[in-house]
Design a protein around this motif. Structure first.
Motif, PDB file in Angstrom:
ATOM      1  N   THR A   1       0.821  -1.209   0.000  1.00 18.42           N
ATOM      2  CA  THR A   1       0.000   0.000   0.000  1.00 18.42           C
ATOM      3  C   THR A   1       0.854   1.258   0.000  1.00 18.42           C
ATOM      4  OG1 THR A   1      -0.145  -0.115   2.405  1.00 18.42           O
ATOM      5  CG2 THR A   1      -1.944  -1.119   1.143  1.00 18.42           C
ATOM      6  N   ASP A   2       2.077   1.175  -0.445  1.00 17.00           N
ATOM      7  CA  ASP A   2       2.970   2.325  -0.562  1.00 17.00           C
ATOM      8  C   ASP A   2       2.792   2.887  -1.965  1.00 17.00           C
ATOM      9  OD1 ASP A   2       5.114   4.046  -0.935  1.00 17.00           O
ATOM     10  OD2 ASP A   2       6.509   2.782   0.196  1.00 17.00           O
ATOM     11  N   ASN A   3       2.574   4.207  -2.109  1.00 18.27           N
ATOM     12  CA  ASN A   3       2.286   4.719  -3.444  1.00 18.27           C
ATOM     13  C   ASN A   3       3.490   4.663  -4.380  1.00 18.27           C
ATOM     14  OD1 ASN A   3       3.726   6.954  -2.640  1.00 18.27           O
ATOM     15  ND2 ASN A   3       2.076   8.408  -2.984  1.00 18.27           N
ATOM     16  N   ASP A   4       4.667   4.298  -3.874  1.00 21.64           N
ATOM     17  CA  ASP A   4       5.772   4.001  -4.786  1.00 21.64           C
ATOM     18  C   ASP A   4       5.413   2.811  -5.667  1.00 21.64           C
ATOM     19  OD1 ASP A   4       7.376   6.034  -3.929  1.00 21.64           O
ATOM     20  OD2 ASP A   4       8.592   4.782  -2.596  1.00 21.64           O
ATOM     21  N   ASP A   5       4.503   1.986  -5.203  1.00 25.85           N
ATOM     22  CA  ASP A   5       4.100   0.797  -5.945  1.00 25.85           C
ATOM     23  C   ASP A   5       2.824   0.999  -6.758  1.00 25.85           C
ATOM     24  OD1 ASP A   5       6.274  -0.729  -5.113  1.00 25.85           O
ATOM     25  OD2 ASP A   5       5.261  -1.348  -3.278  1.00 25.85           O
ATOM     26  N   ALA A   6       2.398   2.241  -6.936  1.00 24.77           N
ATOM     27  CA  ALA A   6       1.151   2.508  -7.654  1.00 24.77           C
ATOM     28  C   ALA A   6       1.178   1.929  -9.065  1.00 24.77           C
ATOM     29  CB  ALA A   6       0.882   4.007  -7.701  1.00 24.77           C
ATOM     30  N   PHE A   7       2.315   2.044  -9.741  1.00 19.02           N
ATOM     31  CA  PHE A   7       2.385   1.541 -11.114  1.00 19.02           C
ATOM     32  C   PHE A   7       2.387   0.013 -11.144  1.00 19.02           C
ATOM     33  CE2 PHE A   7       4.035   5.865 -11.365  1.00 19.02           C
ATOM     34  CZ  PHE A   7       3.197   6.371 -12.347  1.00 19.02           C
ATOM     35  N   LYS A   8       2.926  -0.583 -10.113  1.00 19.22           N
ATOM     36  CA  LYS A   8       2.878  -2.044  -9.989  1.00 19.22           C
ATOM     37  C   LYS A   8       1.434  -2.503  -9.783  1.00 19.22           C
ATOM     38  CE  LYS A   8       5.154  -5.596  -7.220  1.00 19.22           C
ATOM     39  NZ  LYS A   8       6.061  -5.760  -6.084  1.00 19.22           N
ATOM     40  N   LEU A   9       0.701  -1.769  -8.950  1.00 19.40           N
ATOM     41  CA  LEU A   9      -0.713  -2.085  -8.740  1.00 19.40           C
ATOM     42  C   LEU A   9      -1.504  -1.911 -10.035  1.00 19.40           C
ATOM     43  CD1 LEU A   9      -1.188  -0.327  -5.293  1.00 19.40           C
ATOM     44  CD2 LEU A   9      -1.264  -2.793  -5.711  1.00 19.40           C
ATOM     45  N   LEU A  10      -1.210  -0.842 -10.774  1.00 19.11           N
ATOM     46  CA  LEU A  10      -1.868  -0.597 -12.051  1.00 19.11           C
ATOM     47  C   LEU A  10      -1.600  -1.753 -13.015  1.00 19.11           C
ATOM     48  CD1 LEU A  10      -3.499   1.544 -13.695  1.00 19.11           C
ATOM     49  CD2 LEU A  10      -1.281   2.405 -14.480  1.00 19.11           C
ATOM     50  N   ASN A  11      -0.346  -2.201 -13.062  1.00 16.19           N
ATOM     51  CA  ASN A  11       0.016  -3.330 -13.914  1.00 16.19           C
ATOM     52  C   ASN A  11      -0.706  -4.596 -13.467  1.00 16.19           C
ATOM     53  OD1 ASN A  11       2.082  -5.819 -14.227  1.00 16.19           O
ATOM     54  ND2 ASN A  11       2.191  -4.470 -16.014  1.00 16.19           N
ATOM     55  N   SER A  12      -0.809  -4.813 -12.161  1.00 15.28           N
ATOM     56  CA  SER A  12      -1.497  -6.008 -11.653  1.00 15.28           C
ATOM     57  C   SER A  12      -2.964  -6.030 -12.056  1.00 15.28           C
ATOM     58  CB  SER A  12      -1.384  -6.085 -10.123  1.00 15.28           C
ATOM     59  OG  SER A  12      -0.054  -6.304  -9.734  1.00 15.28           O
ATOM     60  N   ALA A  13      -3.585  -4.866 -12.113  1.00 12.02           N
ATOM     61  CA  ALA A  13      -4.996  -4.803 -12.493  1.00 12.02           C
ATOM     62  C   ALA A  13      -5.197  -4.984 -13.991  1.00 12.02           C
ATOM     63  CB  ALA A  13      -5.593  -3.473 -12.054  1.00 12.02           C
ATOM     64  N   PHE A  14      -4.287  -4.402 -14.803  1.00 12.62           N
ATOM     65  CA  PHE A  14      -4.506  -4.341 -16.247  1.00 12.62           C
ATOM     66  C   PHE A  14      -3.618  -5.265 -17.081  1.00 12.62           C
ATOM     67  CE2 PHE A  14      -6.556  -0.420 -14.970  1.00 12.62           C
ATOM     68  CZ  PHE A  14      -7.616  -0.320 -15.849  1.00 12.62           C
ATOM     69  N   ALA A  15      -2.812  -6.091 -16.451  1.00 12.54           N
ATOM     70  CA  ALA A  15      -1.904  -6.947 -17.216  1.00 12.54           C
ATOM     71  C   ALA A  15      -2.678  -7.778 -18.239  1.00 12.54           C
ATOM     72  CB  ALA A  15      -1.116  -7.859 -16.284  1.00 12.54           C
ATOM     73  N   ILE A  16      -2.243  -7.676 -19.478  1.00  8.33           N
ATOM     74  CA  ILE A  16      -2.922  -8.382 -20.563  1.00  8.33           C
ATOM     75  C   ILE A  16      -2.188  -9.676 -20.863  1.00  8.33           C
ATOM     76  CG2 ILE A  16      -3.578  -8.286 -22.995  1.00  8.33           C
ATOM     77  CD1 ILE A  16      -3.704  -5.200 -22.577  1.00  8.33           C
ATOM     78  N   ASP A  17      -0.965  -9.543 -21.314  1.00  8.19           N
ATOM     79  CA  ASP A  17      -0.170 -10.731 -21.601  1.00  8.19           C
ATOM     80  C   ASP A  17       0.817 -10.954 -20.476  1.00  8.19           C
ATOM     81  OD1 ASP A  17      -0.765 -12.261 -23.914  1.00  8.19           O
ATOM     82  OD2 ASP A  17      -0.321 -10.516 -25.130  1.00  8.19           O
ATOM     83  N   THR A  18       0.516 -11.963 -19.689  1.00  7.74           N
ATOM     84  CA  THR A  18       1.414 -12.359 -18.624  1.00  7.74           C
ATOM     85  C   THR A  18       2.306 -13.450 -19.194  1.00  7.74           C
ATOM     86  OG1 THR A  18      -0.341 -13.819 -17.888  1.00  7.74           O
ATOM     87  CG2 THR A  18      -0.095 -11.743 -16.714  1.00  7.74           C
ATOM     88  N   THR A  19       3.588 -13.186 -19.219  1.00  7.32           N
ATOM     89  CA  THR A  19       4.520 -14.103 -19.861  1.00  7.32           C
ATOM     90  C   THR A  19       5.526 -14.597 -18.836  1.00  7.32           C
ATOM     91  OG1 THR A  19       4.252 -12.909 -21.930  1.00  7.32           O
ATOM     92  CG2 THR A  19       6.171 -14.345 -21.759  1.00  7.32           C
ATOM     93  N   TYR A  20       5.686 -15.897 -18.791  1.00  8.20           N
ATOM     94  CA  TYR A  20       6.598 -16.539 -17.850  1.00  8.20           C
ATOM     95  C   TYR A  20       7.717 -17.195 -18.644  1.00  8.20           C
ATOM     96  CZ  TYR A  20       8.198 -19.751 -14.185  1.00  8.20           C
ATOM     97  OH  TYR A  20       8.950 -20.444 -13.274  1.00  8.20           O
ATOM     98  N   ILE A  21       8.937 -16.738 -18.390  1.00 12.29           N
ATOM     99  CA  ILE A  21      10.120 -17.281 -19.062  1.00 12.29           C
ATOM    100  C   ILE A  21      10.900 -18.066 -18.017  1.00 12.29           C
ATOM    101  CG2 ILE A  21      12.248 -16.710 -20.290  1.00 12.29           C
ATOM    102  CD1 ILE A  21      10.840 -14.003 -21.017  1.00 12.29           C
ATOM    103  N   GLU A  22      11.170 -19.312 -18.322  1.00  9.98           N
ATOM    104  CA  GLU A  22      11.871 -20.160 -17.360  1.00  9.98           C
ATOM    105  C   GLU A  22      13.119 -20.764 -17.983  1.00  9.98           C
ATOM    106  OE1 GLU A  22      10.818 -23.616 -14.127  1.00  9.98           O
ATOM    107  OE2 GLU A  22       9.665 -23.569 -15.986  1.00  9.98           O
ATOM    108  N   ILE A  23      14.213 -20.649 -17.260  1.00 10.51           N
ATOM    109  CA  ILE A  23      15.464 -21.288 -17.668  1.00 10.51           C
ATOM    110  C   ILE A  23      15.714 -22.388 -16.649  1.00 10.51           C
ATOM    111  CG2 ILE A  23      17.945 -20.994 -17.967  1.00 10.51           C
ATOM    112  CD1 ILE A  23      16.268 -17.895 -18.438  1.00 10.51           C
ATOM    113  N   ALA A  24      15.831 -23.611 -17.137  1.00 15.12           N
ATOM    114  CA  ALA A  24      15.975 -24.765 -16.262  1.00 15.12           C
ATOM    115  C   ALA A  24      17.307 -24.743 -15.517  1.00 15.12           C
ATOM    116  CB  ALA A  24      15.864 -26.049 -17.089  1.00 15.12           C
ATOM    117  N   SER A  25      17.347 -25.455 -14.425  1.00 19.15           N
ATOM    118  CA  SER A  25      18.578 -25.568 -13.639  1.00 19.15           C
ATOM    119  C   SER A  25      19.699 -26.172 -14.471  1.00 19.15           C
ATOM    120  CB  SER A  25      18.335 -26.450 -12.417  1.00 19.15           C
ATOM    121  OG  SER A  25      17.403 -25.848 -11.557  1.00 19.15           O
TER     122      SER A  25
END
Length: 195
Positions: free
Chosen positions: A133-157
């Motif tokens: 709830t720190d407004n430094d994270d306002a853009f992170k909250l905005l992204n969490s609400a509006f994220a369209i393409d959530t992409t997960y990139i994984e590099i194996a061990s």
């Protein structure tokens, strides 16, 4: 009311108009609504916040952004915006949307995998989704609400990805609100270069 809170509330209104575009599950919708609720309480940072005192957000906050719409584009449409023929595994986003037709992953890169369109509330993203709830994270909250393409990139061990992983973001539409969310996970003793 301040410009910071007015702007946050504009995004709440925009979300309410288009929320069906984002719904993947009830849990996902709840997560997005919680992010917006917190954003509407804290607002965006202002020059009164120490870390933001030299950043002028007023021109950004006064704009009326529109939601981005998915559209498929070709290499020709990109023209000279993106250098072609580079030796890389390239992941291309246009106005926040993953362009699978322009994304090329090196077939020889065993140990590199990409998943897209995962729910923002999924376990994969929860580690990076701390809804503070720190407004430094306002853009992170905005992204969490509006994220369209959530992409997960994984590099194996124990894997070394030789060619760089290139993330390319292109904006075609003026004043479009685009919110890709990319999470990169490196396994133990793995190595990769991300550009």
């Amino acid at each position: 009311m301040s410009l910071s809170l007015d702007s946050a509330n504009k995004y709440v209104d925009l979300f309410n108009q288009i929320e069906n575009k984002f719904v993947q599950s009830g849990e996902d919708l709840t997560y997005r609504r919680n992010a917006l609720q917190k954003l509407s309480k804290i607002g965006f940072p202002s020059s009164r916040d120490e870390e933001w005192r030299d950043t002028k957000l007023s021109s950004f906050l006064s704009k009326n952004f529109v939601s981005s719409l998915a559209s498929c584009i070709s290499e020709k449409d990109l023209g000279g915006l993106v250098e072609m023929g580079l030796e890389s595994s390239r992941i291309v986003f246009v106005d926040g949307h993953l362009q699978e037709n322009l994304t090329s992953i090196d077939a020889l890169s065993h140990g590199l995998s990409i998943k897209s369109k995962m729910p923002i509330s999924s376990t994969v993203f929860r580690n990076s989704n701390d809804l503070s709830t720190d407004n430094d994270d306002a853009f992170k909250l905005l992204n969490s609400a509006f994220a369209i393409d959530t992409t997960y990139i994984e590099i194996a061990s124990e894997k070394r990805i030789e060619k760089p992983i290139e993330l390319v973001f292109v904006a075609f539409v003026d004043q479009v609100s685009s919110h890709p969310r990319i999470n990169i996970s490196l396994g133990r003793n793995s190595c990769a270069t991300v550009v």
